[in-house]
Design a protein around this motif. Structure first.
Motif, PDB file in Angstrom:
ATOM      1  N   ALA A 266       0.835  -1.201   0.000  1.00 42.54           N
ATOM      2  CA  ALA A 266       0.000   0.000   0.000  1.00 42.54           C
ATOM      3  C   ALA A 266       0.873   1.255   0.000  1.00 42.54           C
ATOM      4  CB  ALA A 266      -0.932  -0.007   1.208  1.00 42.54           C
ATOM      5  N   ARG A 267       1.946   1.245   0.778  1.00 42.21           N
ATOM      6  CA  ARG A 267       2.837   2.412   0.822  1.00 42.21           C
ATOM      7  C   ARG A 267       3.557   2.603  -0.510  1.00 42.21           C
ATOM      8  NH1 ARG A 267       3.883   0.530   6.035  1.00 42.21           N
ATOM      9  NH2 ARG A 267       5.723  -0.620   5.288  1.00 42.21           N
ATOM     10  N   SER A 268       4.035   1.504  -1.114  1.00 41.84           N
ATOM     11  CA  SER A 268       4.803   1.647  -2.349  1.00 41.84           C
ATOM     12  C   SER A 268       3.946   2.175  -3.496  1.00 41.84           C
ATOM     13  CB  SER A 268       5.427   0.309  -2.740  1.00 41.84           C
ATOM     14  OG  SER A 268       4.433  -0.644  -3.072  1.00 41.84           O
ATOM     15  N   PHE A 269       2.657   1.877  -3.487  1.00 42.72           N
ATOM     16  CA  PHE A 269       1.766   2.407  -4.519  1.00 42.72           C
ATOM     17  C   PHE A 269       1.127   3.729  -4.113  1.00 42.72           C
ATOM     18  CE2 PHE A 269       2.088  -1.820  -6.314  1.00 42.72           C
ATOM     19  CZ  PHE A 269       1.965  -1.598  -7.669  1.00 42.72           C
ATOM     20  N   GLY A 270       1.384   4.194  -2.882  1.00 41.83           N
ATOM     21  CA  GLY A 270       0.829   5.461  -2.432  1.00 41.83           C
ATOM     22  C   GLY A 270      -0.669   5.431  -2.231  1.00 41.83           C
ATOM     23  N   LEU A 271      -1.221   4.272  -1.833  1.00 46.61           N
ATOM     24  CA  LEU A 271      -2.673   4.171  -1.676  1.00 46.61           C
ATOM     25  C   LEU A 271      -3.157   5.096  -0.571  1.00 46.61           C
ATOM     26  CD1 LEU A 271      -3.239   0.304  -2.002  1.00 46.61           C
ATOM     27  CD2 LEU A 271      -3.104   2.053  -3.795  1.00 46.61           C
ATOM     28  N   GLY A 272      -4.378   5.571  -0.729  1.00 48.59           N
ATOM     29  CA  GLY A 272      -4.939   6.502   0.245  1.00 48.59           C
ATOM     30  C   GLY A 272      -6.425   6.287   0.436  1.00 48.59           C
ATOM     31  N   TYR A 273      -7.047   7.246   1.122  1.00 50.47           N
ATOM     32  CA  TYR A 273      -8.483   7.145   1.413  1.00 50.47           C
ATOM     33  C   TYR A 273      -9.083   8.538   1.352  1.00 50.47           C
ATOM     34  CZ  TYR A 273     -12.834   6.621   4.052  1.00 50.47           C
ATOM     35  OH  TYR A 273     -14.147   6.656   4.445  1.00 50.47           O
ATOM     36  N   SER A 274     -10.254   8.641   0.693  1.00 52.93           N
ATOM     37  CA  SER A 274     -10.987   9.908   0.657  1.00 52.93           C
ATOM     38  C   SER A 274     -12.187   9.807   1.592  1.00 52.93           C
ATOM     39  CB  SER A 274     -11.455  10.211  -0.771  1.00 52.93           C
ATOM     40  OG  SER A 274     -12.261   9.169  -1.273  1.00 52.93           O
ATOM     41  N   PRO A 275     -12.232  10.594   2.638  1.00 54.52           N
ATOM     42  CA  PRO A 275     -13.364  10.532   3.571  1.00 54.52           C
ATOM     43  C   PRO A 275     -14.689  10.810   2.870  1.00 54.52           C
ATOM     44  CG  PRO A 275     -11.560  11.824   4.483  1.00 54.52           C
ATOM     45  CD  PRO A 275     -11.222  11.580   3.053  1.00 54.52           C
ATOM     46  N   ASP A 276     -15.765  10.288   3.433  1.00 55.64           N
ATOM     47  CA  ASP A 276     -17.090  10.466   2.844  1.00 55.64           C
ATOM     48  C   ASP A 276     -17.604  11.853   3.217  1.00 55.64           C
ATOM     49  OD1 ASP A 276     -19.438  10.099   1.587  1.00 55.64           O
ATOM     50  OD2 ASP A 276     -20.203   8.531   2.907  1.00 55.64           O
ATOM     51  N   SER A 277     -17.037  12.843   2.545  1.00 56.50           N
ATOM     52  CA  SER A 277     -17.364  14.240   2.845  1.00 56.50           C
ATOM     53  C   SER A 277     -17.307  15.040   1.555  1.00 56.50           C
ATOM     54  CB  SER A 277     -16.363  14.806   3.861  1.00 56.50           C
ATOM     55  OG  SER A 277     -16.440  16.216   3.906  1.00 56.50           O
ATOM     56  N   ARG A 278     -18.127  16.083   1.464  1.00 61.26           N
ATOM     57  CA  ARG A 278     -18.155  16.908   0.262  1.00 61.26           C
ATOM     58  C   ARG A 278     -17.144  18.053   0.308  1.00 61.26           C
ATOM     59  NH1 ARG A 278     -22.890  16.465  -2.878  1.00 61.26           N
ATOM     60  NH2 ARG A 278     -22.803  18.691  -3.425  1.00 61.26           N
ATOM     61  N   GLY A 279     -16.445  18.224   1.456  1.00 57.85           N
ATOM     62  CA  GLY A 279     -15.611  19.414   1.509  1.00 57.85           C
ATOM     63  C   GLY A 279     -14.283  19.274   2.227  1.00 57.85           C
TER      64      GLY A 279
END
Length: 631
Positions: free
Chosen positions: A149-162
């Protein structure tokens, strides 16, 4: 931007090539040069040399060759202008100034790159924070390790509009909208595009983040949401993992194209770093060109379901116009319903490596696809197969490769639809006859060429066959028989449509039947062998007359032609005209009679259409006549 040869020469002169290459390759001094195991292919004995005095590198194993700029483009994967900029900065040279518009675009792109990089860092922080617990659990369920996950730079977008908009407020809403990170709907306030998704950065060849793929966690639609096209991101020209796969592909000597992000990530974790994927679209010509820059024969490994196999054949068709000598595609078919991720998780990397060792060539994939397209139980079905294969081959741009495909498909059809060999045994004694092992009656009196083969008795001719035989052009029929003697390997291909020639009156019909017998008895015979047997069977005079150089003005009747492919193609065309023309003539006569009788309202339209078809056949035949300078 215009770069003069003088500037490029100065740039090369100021760059110490061994120092540049030595940053990523372990070089050893070898007299006035440096040597190493080649970074472009796997080898155990060093054959890669770097010469600082001459300013080039060369591999005696794979012929890789170039200067400092070529090293940056081929080994580092940089576009030419970016390679020049990096070398110039290291050498203390100032790159010639861009025009004002180019400078503005470059500055704008720099701002977009900064915004995308900052977004990627923020998404990664969210994945490893409190909000990312569910996303981390999803990765764990899929077997994706924290290191991967770190080597591919994976991330997460919170369930938020702003939240992303707030975190990157310093860039301003317009730039974030242009980068595809925010959505602007008319005059309303923009909001975050990616919400509640596992975030996968998409990078260019230099490793810069240019877009994102967002995968839903749990249920929801769409399953994947990609960035829109932006000044940085053209999805039809980009491949996921291209930046990392370039070096891995050179070491492995192959590149693997799979369908999706998670396949690439799972394969990389399993040790297959040379995998890339298109971005939610069918493989494009630009993406194929990217693959060919890494390998002459990329391996396409799409999912084993129907959709995956359709995607593979679409890529095959799209590749055909771009093929060249040594440049093709190959295919790996996965077990039904599995993707590469499933396979390496369930059976391990070894199972996938086994498939990769024997990929299916492009020609084999096309043949199987068309063979399975419809039943082949009738002459019409088989003719349809041959037509489809011919149409595919004729889309190939390179003439040499196109001719090879036409020949390959022709040979495969010959083998697939040749008359079945019959079990036979020699009945010794005075009769000298062959007898079928199934108990059929012996056939006495060998015909020419029946030395090693048997053909079943011909069925009684139909009325249509007799009609065609009566209407054939005698000059063209002679030319076709001469062409078959010159090119006996073509006889089996046209046996069904040429049956009417057996019914031609006189010596020509008898000669044709003898030629067929000879060629089918021994399919390895060349033209000389066929003529020798015909001469022994009493057909010497008529065969010699047909084969006289000045008798018939076609490429396939001449012995001095040096273009075999053209002769065979012209013979195919002549046979098509020969067997089509009598049917057209008969239909035209019928339409004319109906018109004169006034009994058929459509007769006039049919007559016009048939006259046009008749003229088209004449034109096709005229195109086959050799010009005077070719005689």
């Amino acid at each position: 931007m215009s770069l003069s040869p003088q500037f490029l020469d100065e740039l090369r002169a100021r760059t110490v090539l061994s120092a540049l290459i030595g940053k990523s390759v372990k070089l050893q001094r070898a007299g006035r040069e440096w040597r190493a195991c080649c970074p472009f292919h796997n080898e155990k004995t060093p054959s890669f040399y770097v010469n600082d005095d001459k300013g080039f590198y060369h591999c005696f194993g794979c012929s890789a060759h170039g200067d400092a700029i070529r090293w940056m483009t081929d080994q580092q994967g940089l576009p030419f202008i970016d390679a020049v900029k990096e070398l110039a900065q290291a050498a203390g040279l100032e790159v010639p100034a861009q025009d004002r518009r180019s400078a503005e675009r470059a500055e704008r792109a720099k701002g977009l790159h900064d915004a995308m990089e900052e977004a990627s860092r923020w998404f990664t922080e969210q994945l490893h924070g409190l909000a990312g617990a569910e996303a981390r659990a999803a990765l764990e369920r899929r077997g994706i390790s924290a290191g991967t996950a770190r080597s591919f730079g994976l991330g997460y977008s919170p369930d938020s509009r702003g939240k992303l908009k707030e975190a990157l407020a310093s860039f301003g809403d317009p730039m974030l909208v242009e980068a595809g990170l925010l959505i602007q709907v008319e005059d309303k306030a923009p909001y975050d595009r990616f919400r509640g998704r596992l975030m996968i950065p998409i990078r260019d060849a230099r490793g810069r983040v240019i877009a994102f793929g967002g995968r839903v966690i749990g249920d929801g639609e769409p399953k994947y949401l990609n960035s829109p096209e932006t000044p940085l991101f053209d999805k039809g020209r980009t491949l996921f993992n291209l930046d990392r796969a370039q070096a891995a592909a050179r070491k492995a000597g192959r590149v693997i194209a799979v369908e999706g992000y998670m396949d690439v990530i799972a394969l990389a974790q399993a040790g297959f770093g040379e995998a890339v994927a298109p971005l939610g679209t069918a493989m494009t010509e630009a993406q194929l060109e990217r693959l060919w820059r890494m390998s002459d024969v990329p391996i396409l490994c799409f999912d084993g379901d129907a959709a995956g196999q359709k995607a593979a054949i679409r890529a095959a068709h799209r590749a055909l116009p771009l093929l060249g000598p040594g440049r093709s595609l190959s295919f790996v078919t996965l077990p039904q319903g599995q993707d590469p991720d499933d396979l390496v998780r369930s059976k391990g990397p070894g199972a996938f490596e086994t498939l990769l060792r024997e990929p299916e060539p492009l020609v084999e994939r096309l043949w199987k696809q068309e063979l399975a397209a419809e039943p082949l139980t009738t002459p019409e079905n088989r003719a349809g197969l041959k037509r489809r294969l011919g149409e595919l081959a004729r889309t190939i741009g390179d003439p040499m490769v196109r001719d090879e495909y036409l020949s390959e498909f022709r040979n495969r059809c010959d083998e697939a639809f040749a008359p079945p060999e019959r079990n036979r045994q020699w009945q010794g004694g005075g009769g000298g006859s062959w007898q079928r092992g199934s108990g059929g009656q012996p056939r006495g009196g060998n015909r020419p060429g029946q030395r090693g083969g048997w053909r079943p008795p011909e069925p009684p001719p139909s009325d249509t066959a007799r009609q065609i035989a009566q209407g054939i052009d005698p000059v063209l029929a002679k030319a076709v028989v001469a062409g078959l003697i010159r090119h006996p390997a073509q006889i089996a291909r046209h046996l069904e449509v040429l049956g009417s020639l057996r019914l031609a009156d006189g010596a020509l019909g008898r000669l044709f039947e003898a030629v067929v017998d000879v060629a089918l008895a021994d399919r390895q015979l060349d033209s000389g062998g066929v003529r020798t047997i015909l001469a022994k069977s009493g057909f010497n005079d008529i065969a010699n007359e047909l084969l006289r150089a000045d008798t018939l003005p076609f490429s396939f009747t001449r012995h001095d032609g040096d273009d075999e492919a053209r002769a065979v193609a012209d013979l195919d065309e002549a046979i098509a005209v020969l067997v089509t023309r009598p049917a057209v003539d008969a239909a035209l006569a019928e339409a004319t009679a109906a018109l004169q009788a006034g009994l058929d309202e459509t007769a006039f339209e049919r007559q016009v259409a048939l006259v046009q078809e008749q003229e088209a056949l004449k034109a096709r035949l005229a195109n086959l006549v050799l010009a005077d300078e070719d005689d």
